[in-house]
Design an enzyme around this catalytic site. Structure first.
Site, PDB file in Angstrom:
ATOM      1  N   CYS A 251       0.839  -1.191   0.000  1.00 13.44           N
ATOM      2  CA  CYS A 251       0.000   0.000   0.000  1.00 13.44           C
ATOM      3  C   CYS A 251       0.879   1.249   0.000  1.00 13.44           C
ATOM      4  CB  CYS A 251      -0.961   0.080   1.181  1.00 13.44           C
ATOM      5  SG  CYS A 251      -2.173  -1.238   1.218  1.00 13.44           S
TER       6      CYS A 251
ATOM      7  N   ARG B 227       4.101  -0.552  -4.669  1.00 18.51           N
ATOM      8  CA  ARG B 227       3.780  -1.035  -3.328  1.00 18.51           C
ATOM      9  C   ARG B 227       2.446  -1.798  -3.302  1.00 18.51           C
ATOM     10  NH1 ARG B 227       6.969   1.603   0.569  1.00 18.51           N
ATOM     11  NH2 ARG B 227       5.609   0.778   2.165  1.00 18.51           N
TER      12      ARG B 227
ATOM     13  N   TRP C 131      -2.887  -2.724  -1.746  1.00 20.23           N
ATOM     14  CA  TRP C 131      -2.630  -4.157  -1.886  1.00 20.23           C
ATOM     15  C   TRP C 131      -3.559  -4.817  -0.880  1.00 20.23           C
ATOM     16  CZ3 TRP C 131      -0.999  -8.425   0.940  1.00 20.23           C
ATOM     17  CH2 TRP C 131      -0.517  -9.511   0.199  1.00 20.23           C
TER      18      TRP C 131
ATOM     19  N   ASN D 235      -2.024   2.308   5.669  1.00 22.21           N
ATOM     20  CA  ASN D 235      -1.204   1.169   5.267  1.00 22.21           C
ATOM     21  C   ASN D 235      -0.921   0.372   6.535  1.00 22.21           C
ATOM     22  OD1 ASN D 235       0.691  -0.565   4.159  1.00 22.21           O
ATOM     23  ND2 ASN D 235       2.333   0.964   4.132  1.00 22.21           N
ATOM     24  N   GLY D 236      -1.154  -0.932   6.504  1.00 16.33           N
ATOM     25  CA  GLY D 236      -0.939  -1.745   7.699  1.00 16.33           C
ATOM     26  C   GLY D 236      -2.192  -2.548   7.998  1.00 16.33           C
TER      27      GLY D 236
ATOM     28  N   GLU E 140      16.856 -18.696  -6.764  1.00 14.27           N
ATOM     29  CA  GLU E 140      16.543 -17.318  -7.153  1.00 14.27           C
ATOM     30  C   GLU E 140      16.113 -17.257  -8.624  1.00 14.27           C
ATOM     31  OE1 GLU E 140      15.829 -14.748  -5.710  1.00 14.27           O
ATOM     32  OE2 GLU E 140      16.107 -13.135  -7.156  1.00 14.27           O
TER      33      GLU E 140
ATOM     34  N   LYS F 239      12.521 -15.797  -9.804  1.00 12.63           N
ATOM     35  CA  LYS F 239      12.351 -14.704 -10.772  1.00 12.63           C
ATOM     36  C   LYS F 239      11.365 -15.117 -11.859  1.00 12.63           C
ATOM     37  CE  LYS F 239      13.387 -11.850  -9.275  1.00 12.63           C
ATOM     38  NZ  LYS F 239      13.881 -11.946  -7.949  1.00 12.63           N
TER      39      LYS F 239
ATOM     40  N   GLU G 141       7.735 -15.312 -10.509  1.00 13.72           N
ATOM     41  CA  GLU G 141       7.202 -13.994 -10.123  1.00 13.72           C
ATOM     42  C   GLU G 141       6.688 -13.218 -11.340  1.00 13.72           C
ATOM     43  OE1 GLU G 141       9.475 -11.949  -6.412  1.00 13.72           O
ATOM     44  OE2 GLU G 141      10.743 -12.441  -8.103  1.00 13.72           O
TER      45      GLU G 141
ATOM     46  N   HIS H   7      15.280 -37.290  -6.330  1.00 15.00           N
ATOM     47  CA  HIS H   7      14.495 -37.831  -5.213  1.00 15.00           C
ATOM     48  C   HIS H   7      13.049 -37.360  -5.305  1.00 15.00           C
ATOM     49  CE1 HIS H   7      18.126 -39.427  -3.484  1.00 15.00           C
ATOM     50  NE2 HIS H   7      18.695 -38.237  -3.582  1.00 15.00           N
TER      51      HIS H   7
ATOM     52  N   LYS I 111       5.874  -5.029  -3.509  1.00 15.67           N
ATOM     53  CA  LYS I 111       7.319  -4.888  -3.322  1.00 15.67           C
ATOM     54  C   LYS I 111       7.707  -5.012  -1.852  1.00 15.67           C
ATOM     55  CE  LYS I 111      11.405  -3.573  -4.828  1.00 15.67           C
ATOM     56  NZ  LYS I 111      12.087  -4.722  -5.429  1.00 15.67           N
TER      57      LYS I 111
HETATM   58  C1  G6P Z   1       8.398  -9.324  -1.365  1.00 15.34           C
HETATM   59  C2  G6P Z   1       8.988  -8.964  -2.706  1.00 15.34           C
HETATM   60  C3  G6P Z   1      10.249  -9.798  -2.955  1.00 15.34           C
HETATM   61  C4  G6P Z   1      11.228  -9.599  -1.817  1.00 15.34           C
HETATM   62  C5  G6P Z   1      10.602  -9.933  -0.471  1.00 15.34           C
HETATM   63  C6  G6P Z   1      11.496  -9.524   0.676  1.00 15.34           C
HETATM   64  O1  G6P Z   1       7.874 -10.597  -1.404  1.00 15.34           O
HETATM   65  O2  G6P Z   1       8.042  -9.184  -3.737  1.00 15.34           O
HETATM   66  O3  G6P Z   1      10.846  -9.390  -4.167  1.00 15.34           O
HETATM   67  O4  G6P Z   1      12.348 -10.398  -2.026  1.00 15.34           O
HETATM   68  O5  G6P Z   1       9.374  -9.222  -0.317  1.00 15.34           O
HETATM   69  O6  G6P Z   1      11.611  -8.133   0.680  1.00 15.34           O
HETATM   70  P1  G6P Z   1      12.745  -7.317   1.389  1.00 15.34           P
HETATM   71  O7  G6P Z   1      12.397  -5.883   1.157  1.00 15.34           O
HETATM   72  O8  G6P Z   1      12.687  -7.689   2.848  1.00 15.34           O
HETATM   73  O9  G6P Z   1      14.031  -7.693   0.782  1.00 15.34           O
END
Ligand code: G6P
Length: 613
Positions: free
Chosen positions: A2, A27, A79, A105-106, A486, A490, A493, A509, A608
């Site tokens: 948010c 956000r 969000w 927000n929260g 990772e 990616k 996502e 396995h 984010k």
């Molecule tokens: C969210 C984002 C990810 C990120 C994660 C941790 O899920 O979409 O891209 O890696 O949060 O965020 P941070 O700000 O703690 O690295």
């Protein structure tokens, strides 16, 4: 999670708010809204979907007077947590009288009980949100002192908030408060802009105050008066934001993600700058604030993090154990506080977080501090909660990251963790010569990434071949295992392809049962120890007809012959290998998502900065 923006000054608020929302859209982006205070009336406009939909709605359907003449307003991009992403649930929310509007927000955790109490007193609600309860609560306390009413309402609230409140009959003030959700006040000349992060502010001013938990502030065109909820005055410093507006613009790239991938060489140079001691072969990380005695007494490193940041932490386990003989455990921050974490005075807990606001990571920080561990934050966002609460740590200096899928933050995190491992290694067992060799290697990483970026077109071509698959596996061994995780993250996502990362040997396995012609395997085959074994696993995959795309070191023709397609990466040491391989995988995911027509910078359902548990 948010985005909030608010303006009070002499200019027309609406444009400033909409442009601010666009900067904060990463956000959250399932609905958006704005409240404008004009002529003793609060004009509210909301829309489901992105900020562009709200903008069109304002253009077509909202009173021109309010849009052009209101000089104060608040806005929000959401969000969804409580209630579907609908127009009714979008912020701002009002109280029953319509005198008060707020954005939040929260999460108000006790909202259901508060809602019942308010309903008994005659409130009727038009949304399913926790936020509307707060609006009603403020309204119930408000007669002519908005600051007092907000403070009283917030005293009754359990949970987290970053909040901005307007009252129709008090046009010269906006009340803001924070607890657990970030809020920044920008101090312009004859105007103030508040936002959940500085990216919505820098277009107007670089002078900001980072509010702290428990602060409530009266914002006017001339500045901010800050108080505790009990109305005691508090003093907060004005800070200068180090970067300018260009850092949060696409600068000719189609997407922020691509810009941020390409920024990695320069971002990492900033991360490294001034932090390598080329005489002693160690790293200078003064923000860690560790005395020689602290360094000697630490027995174990515990990394707490989520998502991509956790993968960076997983890479560092190999670095700390390999270079510094330092036992390292990497904990999913969301689990940490629920499993009796065994941390204490001998442990060094490092919270890795790009945003510095992730709720689960923050909770792990608080738990560790409470248990007596030394705790440091490794954050990108300056002034973020984790950076402040840990009080010691290292900033990434990678510049703002806007694309929801993290790219340059990952590589910067790994570099910082590598420098930390070097520092501990030099104290514990590495010779000066070994330290010098590693620091030279670190300095070369930006140039190595340049070489990977030169492969962009070739990677785009390979992406065409794989863009329509439904499932994919990523495999790697040792330090390349977290890189495989990772790579898979990616891809899922941003392209919505189902992707899994596995330790290469583990594939057999169970998951190998899923391999077939239409299920590619991306194998991390950098020329470092472990490659031959991974090649064995690649053969197992190909024997099941799965096509294999190899990440292969330049010149390693024998390895290239063992796979179906190749992305070439430069020769490097084991320490740099996860970094440069992940850059190649970032580009692969980017191009696959682009070909599939996905919303790359704002993937569905993601945000984010995740400020809820
Ligand atoms: C969210 C984002 C990810 C990120 C994660 C941790 O899920 O979409 O891209 O890696 O949060 O965020 P941070 O700000 O703690 O690295």
């Amino acid at each position: 999670m948010c985005g909030i923006v608010g303006y009070i000054g002499k200019r027309s608020a609406c444009d400033i708010l909409i442009n601010g929302l666009k900067r904060l859209e990463y956000r959250g982006y399932d609905s958006a809204g704005v409240a404008l205070n004009y002529n003793a009336q609060l004009t509210i406009a909301k829309q489901k979907g992105k900020v562009a939909a709200l903008e069109a709605h304002i253009c077509n359907d909202v009173s021109h007077d309010a849009v052009e003449k209101a000089c104060s307003g608040i806005a929000h991009t959401r969000w969804a947590t409580h209630g579907l992403p609908t127009e009714e649930n979008a912020h701002p929310h009002r109280d029953n009288s319509g005198r008060v509007a707020l954005v939040h927000n929260g999460i108000i955790e006790n909202y259901a009980a508060l809602r019942k109490q308010l309903e008994k007193k005659g409130s009727s609600f038009s949304s399913e949100t926790d936020t509307e309860v707060l609006a009603h609560l403020v309204g119930s306390f408000y007669s002519d002192d908005l600051l007092g009413a907000v403070s009283e309402a917030l005293k009754m609230v359990e949970g987290t908030y970053g909040v901005a409140v307007l009252a129709n009959d008090s046009p010269d003030e906006m009340i803001v408060a924070r607890k657990g959700s970030p809020l920044v006040v920008g101090m312009g000349s004859d105007e103030s802009i508040i936002a959940s992060d500085v990216s919505a502010i820098v277009a107007h001013t670089q002078q900001v105050i980072y509010l702290q938990d428990g602060d409530v502030a009266r914002i006017s065109a001339t500045g901010a008066e800050i108080y505790t909820l009990d109305q005691c005055v508090v003093d907060r410093n004005i800070s200068s934001v180090e970067w300018e507006i260009g850092a949060v613009e696409k600068s000719g790239y189609d997407h922020f993600m691509l810009k941020e991938i390409f920024e990695q060489p320069s971002a990492l140079e900033n991360t490294i700058r001034g932090r390598l001691d080329k005489v002693q072969g160690t790293a200078v990380l003064s923000g860690l604030n560790l005395t020689p005695r602290d360094m000697a007494s630490i027995k174990r490193l515990v990394i707490v993090a989520c998502g991509t940041s956790m993968h960076a932490g997983m890479v560092s386990k190999y670095l700390f154990e390999g270079l510094a003989d330092m036992p390292t455990s990497v904990e999913q921050a969301a689990e940490f506080r629920y499993c009796n974490p065994l941390v204490g005075a001998d442990d060094f807990v490092v919270a890795v977080s790009q945003s510095g606001e992730t709720a689960d990571t923050l909770a792990a920080v608080r738990e560790s501090i409470q248990k007596g561990a030394l705790v440091a934050g490794l954050c990108n966002v300056v002034g973020s909660t984790i950076a402040r609460e840990t009080g010691r740590g290292i900033y990434l200096h990678a510049g703002p990251e806007i694309g929801v899928a993290s790219t340059k933050a990952f590589t910067a995190q790994v570099i910082v963790l590598l420098m930390m491992a070097l520092k501990f290694g030099r104290r514990r067992r590495l010779s000066r010569e070994a330290g010098l060799m590693i620091s030279r290697e670190i300095e070369q990483i930006p140039a190595m990434i340049e070489k990977v970026l030169e492969q962009n077109e070739a990677i785009a071509k390979i992406a065409e071949k794989y863009a329509q698959v439904e499932h994919a596996f990523f495999i790697g061994r040792g330090i390349l295992y977290p890189a495989a995780l990772e790579g898979a993250l990616k891809l899922k996502e941003i392209s919505y392809i189902h992707a899994e990362g596995y330790q290469a040997a583990e594939l057999k396995h169970g998951p190998i049962a899923l391999l077939q012609e239409s299920t590619p395997v991306v194998a991390l085959l950098n020329d470092i120890p472990g490659k031959e074994k991974t090649l064995g696993n690649v053969a197992e995959c190909r024997a099941r007809k799965a096509p294999v795309l190899g990440i292969v070191t330049e010149g390693d023709l024998a390895t290239a012959e063992s796979v179906d397609d190749v992305i070439w990466v430069p020769q490097c040491s084991v320490y740099a290998a996860p970094i440069i391989s992940v850059v190649a995988l970032q580009l692969l995911s980017y191009h696959i998502a682009r070909i599939r027509g996905c919303e790359i910078d704002q993937p569905r359902n993601l945000a984010k900065s995740v400020t809820v548990e």
